[in-house]
Design an enzyme around this catalytic site. Structure first.
Site, mmCIF file in Angstrom:
data_model
loop_
_atom_site.group_PDB
_atom_site.id
_atom_site.type_symbol
_atom_site.label_atom_id
_atom_site.label_comp_id
_atom_site.label_asym_id
_atom_site.label_seq_id
_atom_site.Cartn_x
_atom_site.Cartn_y
_atom_site.Cartn_z
ATOM 1 N N SER A 106 0.743 -0.965 -0.269
ATOM 2 C CA SER A 106 -0.125 0.136 0.115
ATOM 3 C C SER A 106 1.116 1.359 0.515
ATOM 4 O O SER A 106 1.579 1.571 0.425
ATOM 5 C CB SER A 106 -1.065 -0.164 1.162
ATOM 6 N N GLN B 266 -15.404 -3.283 1.069
ATOM 7 C CA GLN B 266 -15.091 -3.559 2.306
ATOM 8 C C GLN B 266 -15.491 -5.144 2.236
ATOM 9 O O GLN B 266 -14.780 -6.065 3.379
ATOM 10 C CB GLN B 266 -16.565 -2.856 3.266
ATOM 11 N N HIS C 147 -19.406 4.033 8.045
ATOM 12 C CA HIS C 147 -20.859 4.381 7.097
ATOM 13 C C HIS C 147 -21.622 3.076 7.717
ATOM 14 O O HIS C 147 -21.289 1.699 7.407
ATOM 15 C CB HIS C 147 -20.510 4.711 5.923
#
Ligand code: NAD
Ligand code: MG
Length: 343
Positions: free
Chosen positions: A51, A86, A108
């Protein structure tokens, strides 16, 4: 009336001996990781192998692990990668490392509301959703304030899920401003509706349509830009500070009469009907299904619409005018730095 909590309502021991993994280091991720760490909470950041965020998180003094190692190490796991990624991250890296008594946390309600993630019954499921973009969550915390947060509990086998959510929100700085209790369903549906109908979709199309109407009628684009876009901030600031009544008090009575008599003709019954349809598409799961399919099939429509938006003539006029007013963007985080849009 909504339940609203402040710092004096928080039991900090609910998070003091937990280990928190923040998965993802984007707009929300960097703010959660840094605010929680500075609030004295034991955090690590979980990232994909290779990443680009790894160097940034390490340089900021955070412990970085792989997604799987972070999930195994932690007993509170916060998912802060894009909503449409996700479920895959959950299946591959989190689920195999979940233990009874762990807590899964979201910013969320999307993946829980639309059943994209189905956690086991022996795990707490909470939401802590700051009502602002990540760089603001970070900046207000550093300045000694906080962004208001929503909390919700979907599963509570431990009996401590709400206290944990509140203590997490406090660690973000949220309890300095107020923490409002909601449900995954209410947060998710109102959040999607707000961004589609008002905050993003409604307002951008209102501005562009009004700008086009004036320019097509022969007015100078620069004048139209100031009228339809630039001045919007001044009016919204008044509404934010003093409500609609306060804004109406501050503008001229000519402007106020135009507002009162013409506003309902612009946002008329046909527009209200469309608002209801959009809400139904959210509630039925149709929007979620469409967006997940789009995200997983190469985002062709998404990129085409985005490119069309960039070509609209208001963007050229606007960028030229803003270049002459450098103070407008001074000190603002660039689109790249913010690395994330409206939640
Ligand atoms: P973002 O796009 O800014 O960052 C996501 C990060 O996740 C990336 O920086 C990367 O580190 C990582 N990532 C990307 N793809 C991944 C993958 N496939 N696997 C693992 N990691 C990956 O996201 P964001 O805007 O911070 O949103 C995160 C969550 O917070 C979402 O649930 C969103 O709805 C919610 N939220 C966002 C805001 C906001 O203002 N941005 C506000 C409230 C809630
Ligand atoms: Mg939002």
């Amino acid at each position: 009336m909504a339940n609203i909590y402040y710092e004096s309502d928080v039991d900090r021991s609910a998070i003091a001996d937990r280990k928190v993994a923040i998965l993802g280091y984007g707009s929300q991720g960097h703010a959660h990781a840094l605010n929680l760490k500075e609030s004295g909470i034991d955090v690590c950041v979980g990232l994909r192998d290779g990443s680009a965020s790894e160097a940034k998180a390490s340089e900021a003094g955070l412990v970085v692990r792989s997604l799987a190692d972070a999930s195994a190490w932690a007993d509170v796991i916060m998912l802060l990668m894009p909503d449409t990624d996700q479920a895959a991250v959950y299946e591959e890296h989190i689920a195999p490392n979940l233990q009874a008594g762990d807590a899964l946390a979201f910013a969320h309600g999307f993946n829980i509301r639309f059943d994209l993630i189905q956690p086991p019954a022996d795990v707490d499921v909470i939401m802590v959703a700051p009502k602002g973009p990540g760089h603001l969550v970070r900046r207000t915390y550093v300045e000694g304030g906080g962004v208001p947060c929503l909390i919700a509990v979907e599963q509570d086998p431990s009996g401590g899920a709400k206290a944990l959510a509140l203590a997490y929100a406090d660690g973000l700085g949220g309890a300095r401003a107020g923490v409002i209790e909601t449900t995954f369903t209410e947060e998710c549906e109102t959040d999607l509706f707000g961004e589609q109908v008002v905050l993003c979709g409604g307002v951008t199309e209102l501005v562009r349509s009004a700008f086009d109407t004036l320019v097509d009628a022969g007015y100078q684009p620069e004048i139209c830009y100031f009228e339809c876009l630039h001045e919007l901030k001044l009016i919204v600031d008044l509404m934010y500070e003093q409500g609609i009544g306060g804004m109406r008090f501050s503008v001229s009575d000519t402007a106020e009469y135009g507002d009162l008599s013409r506003g309902p003709r612009v946002i008329n019954d046909s527009v209200r009907e469309t608002m209801s349809e959009i809400l139904s598409e959210i509630q039925s799961g149709q929007f979620a299904e469409e967006w997940v399919a789009e995200a997983h099939s190469g985002r062709e429509n998404f990129y085409r619409l985005e490119a069309e938006g960039r070509e609209h003539r208001i963007e050229k006029v606007g960028s030229d005018l803003r270049a002459m007013m450098p103070w407008i963007s001074a000190g603002r985080v660039s689109v790249q730095e913010a690395s994330g849009g409206q939640g």
